[in-house]
Design a protein around this motif. Structure first.
Motif, short mmCIF file in Angstrom:
data_model
loop_
_atom_site.label_atom_id
_atom_site.label_comp_id
_atom_site.label_asym_id
_atom_site.label_seq_id
_atom_site.Cartn_x
_atom_site.Cartn_y
_atom_site.Cartn_z
N GLN A 183 40.15 41.69 41.75
CA GLN A 183 40.67 42.98 42.18
C GLN A 183 41.24 43.76 40.99
O GLN A 183 41.50 43.20 39.92
CB GLN A 183 41.75 42.79 43.25
N GLU A 184 41.41 45.06 41.22
CA GLU A 184 42.09 45.88 40.21
C GLU A 184 43.50 45.37 40.00
O GLU A 184 44.15 44.87 40.91
CB GLU A 184 42.16 47.35 40.68
N SER B 198 36.05 47.31 33.48
CA SER B 198 35.62 47.31 34.88
C SER B 198 34.88 46.02 35.23
O SER B 198 35.21 45.36 36.22
CB SER B 198 34.72 48.52 35.17
N LYS C 264 42.43 45.67 34.66
CA LYS C 264 41.14 45.78 35.36
C LYS C 264 41.18 47.01 36.25
O LYS C 264 42.08 47.17 37.07
CB LYS C 264 40.89 44.51 36.21
N LYS C 265 40.15 47.90 36.04
CA LYS C 265 39.96 49.07 36.90
C LYS C 265 38.52 49.11 37.35
O LYS C 265 37.60 48.90 36.57
CB LYS C 265 40.32 50.34 36.15
N ASN C 266 38.34 49.47 38.64
CA ASN C 266 36.98 49.55 39.16
C ASN C 266 36.34 50.90 38.78
O ASN C 266 37.02 51.88 38.51
CB ASN C 266 36.97 49.38 40.68
#
Length: 482
Positions: free
Chosen positions: A459-460, A408, A480-482
């Protein structure tokens, strides 16, 4: 003065008549003497600050002529540029008449220029000497007297030292705007009788005469622009001595005298090396000057790694990445030098071909091109994806891993270098656009390098961390994950 005179008048009118007349006489005498002294001071000041010379048209006599001016230095004096030399001025005067003239005087400017051609000292000067022998040329030393200094460079030792001339080796000296004057044959006519405003008609003028100094040679090199160009040059300057001058060049340490330039004053079209010129003047005196011509390091044809598109590739088109030379001094082009970039990676459509050149920012020199025809086929890489573990473990040589995945805010990319070499790691999105450079440096052999990826602000999505070095290109996919 009015108050002092009035006091004497008052005393006389009050009845002090005994010494009144005598006092008045003494008062008048005192003030006459004082005024005369002040007048003499004014005349002396004016004569020292300004020289009054007759119009040139009134100098009708051609009896005497200044034919040479030089400094009293050894005939073949050698010196290094910048050395300070002090010597007396000597003048040679030709007397065309049948009578010896007791004195000869001059007024004019002395102009001293450095070896670079700029005026470092200028002053109005005068001098007087004699006798000048009849029907002969007489050479005499002259004591130089400064009337007014016009230019005096604080960075130069050039000028008038006492009654002699000081100059830096390599300088040029001229006497300009000269007025010349001489006495008649009377023994009573001496330098003291030669007044600048009364010299006509026994006078003459001379626009300028060069003051000969010892022979010196100095030079300015122009180095080769880029490796292999052969466009070096040497500009040789001569001062002092006597004409004519001859030149003899020799080269060493790889230098080559171009055909036909062996006896030129200046040299052009030079390759790197050492060049020495021996200058000989009309009196047989010699001076030498030596220069070393250099060139920048060669900008080598770039080594590249080509990643060709495949149906399994993470990037849907090919890339060409420069692996050498690398560094802050280099920039890269894929269009013949119209556009330059600091990034070592180029995205190339299938079938478009490439022609990569490298330019040094410091020298401006450009390498030969690497293209589809001359790059090594072993530099071709078929892209593969590497599944990333959740934590760091033993690494195979050149293998890249990332953890944690997904992430994240931050994740770490690791690789083990097979050998000591420079590398750069860039972060790309899935369209092939570089997001940012993660790190560049030089890894030691068998060193495990860790690079932190800051995910804040991006960004994700799926990203690609790609390492580029001489050993090749390796990549790892990041999620990538928020």
């Amino acid at each position: 003065m009015e108050n002092l005179s009035l006091s004497y008048l008052t005393l006389c009118s009050a009845g002090y008549s005994g010494n009144c007349k005598e006092s008045q006489v003494k008062t008048v005498t005192f003030w006459k003497t004082a005024l005369a002294f002040i007048g003499l001071l004014l005349v002396a000041f004016t004569s020292s600050a300004q020289v009054v010379l007759p119009p040139e048209s009134r100098c009708t006599s051609k009896d005497l002529e200044l034919v040479d001016a030089f400094l009293d230095v050894p005939a073949c004096q050698s010196c290094d540029p910048g050395d300070l030399i002090t010597a007396p001025l000597k003048l040679s005067i030709a007397n065309k008449t049948g009578s010896t003239r007791t004195s000869f005087a001059f007024w004019g400017d002395i102009v001293i220029k450095s070896s670079y051609g700029n005026v470092v000292y200028q002053a109005q000067i005068t001098g007087c000497k004699g006798p000048i022998i009849k029907t002969d040329t007489t050479t005499l030393p002259f004591e130089v007297i400064v009337i007014e200094v016009k230019i005096d460079s604080t960075n130069s030792g050039s000028g008038i030292s006492g009654t002699q001339i000081s100059y830096e080796c390599g300088s040029t000296i001229d006497l300009t705007n000269l007025f010349l004057a001489w006495t008649d044959a009377s023994p009573k006519s001496t330098c003291s009788t030669l007044k600048s405003n009364l010299i006509a008609p026994k006078c003459g003028t001379l626009p300028a005469i060069a003051v000969s100094t010892g022979l010196t040679a100095s030079s300015v090199p122009t180095n080769v622009t880029c490796s292999g160009d052969g466009n070096g040059a040497i500009d040789l300057s001569i001062s002092g001595g006597s004409a004519p001058y001859t030149y003899a060049w020799v080269a060493s340490n790889g230098g080559v005298i171009p055909t036909g330039q062996e006896d030129n004053q200046d040299l052009t079209d030079l390759v790197p090396g050492t060049y020495v010129c021996t200058v000989t003047d009309g009196s047989g005196c010699q001076a030498t000057s030596s220069e070393t011509i250099t060139q920048p390091d060669e900008v080598l044809r770039p080594a590249v790694t080509v990643v060709e598109p495949s149906i399994c590739a993470l990037v849907p088109y090919g890339t060409v990445t420069v692996t050498s030379p690398l560094g802050a001094d280099y920039e890269y082009s894929n269009d013949g030098g119209n556009d330059w970039q600091d990034s070592v990676t180029f995205h190339v459509n299938a079938g478009a071909g490439f022609s990569i050149t490298v330019r040094s920012k410091s020298s401006g020199c450009v390498s030969p091109a690497t293209d589809c025809d001359n790059y090594q086929s072993t530099d071709r890489v078929v892209p593969t994806s590497i599944k990333a573990p959740n934590s760091s473990g033993p690494l195979k040589e050149e293998m890249m891993v990332a953890y944690p995945i997904p992430f994240s805010d931050r994740t770490t990319v690791e690789f083990k270098s097979k050998k000591g070499e420079e590398y750069v790691i860039n972060l790309y999105d899935m369209s092939g656009t570089m997001v940012k450079q993660l790190k560049s440096g030089k890894a030691k052999a068998n060193e495990v390098v860790k690079v932190e990826v800051d995910g804040r602000g991006i960004q994700e999505g799926v990203y690609l961390a790609r390492k580029i070095s001489k050993s090749g290109v390796s990549s790892v996919k990041l999620l990538k994950k928020n």
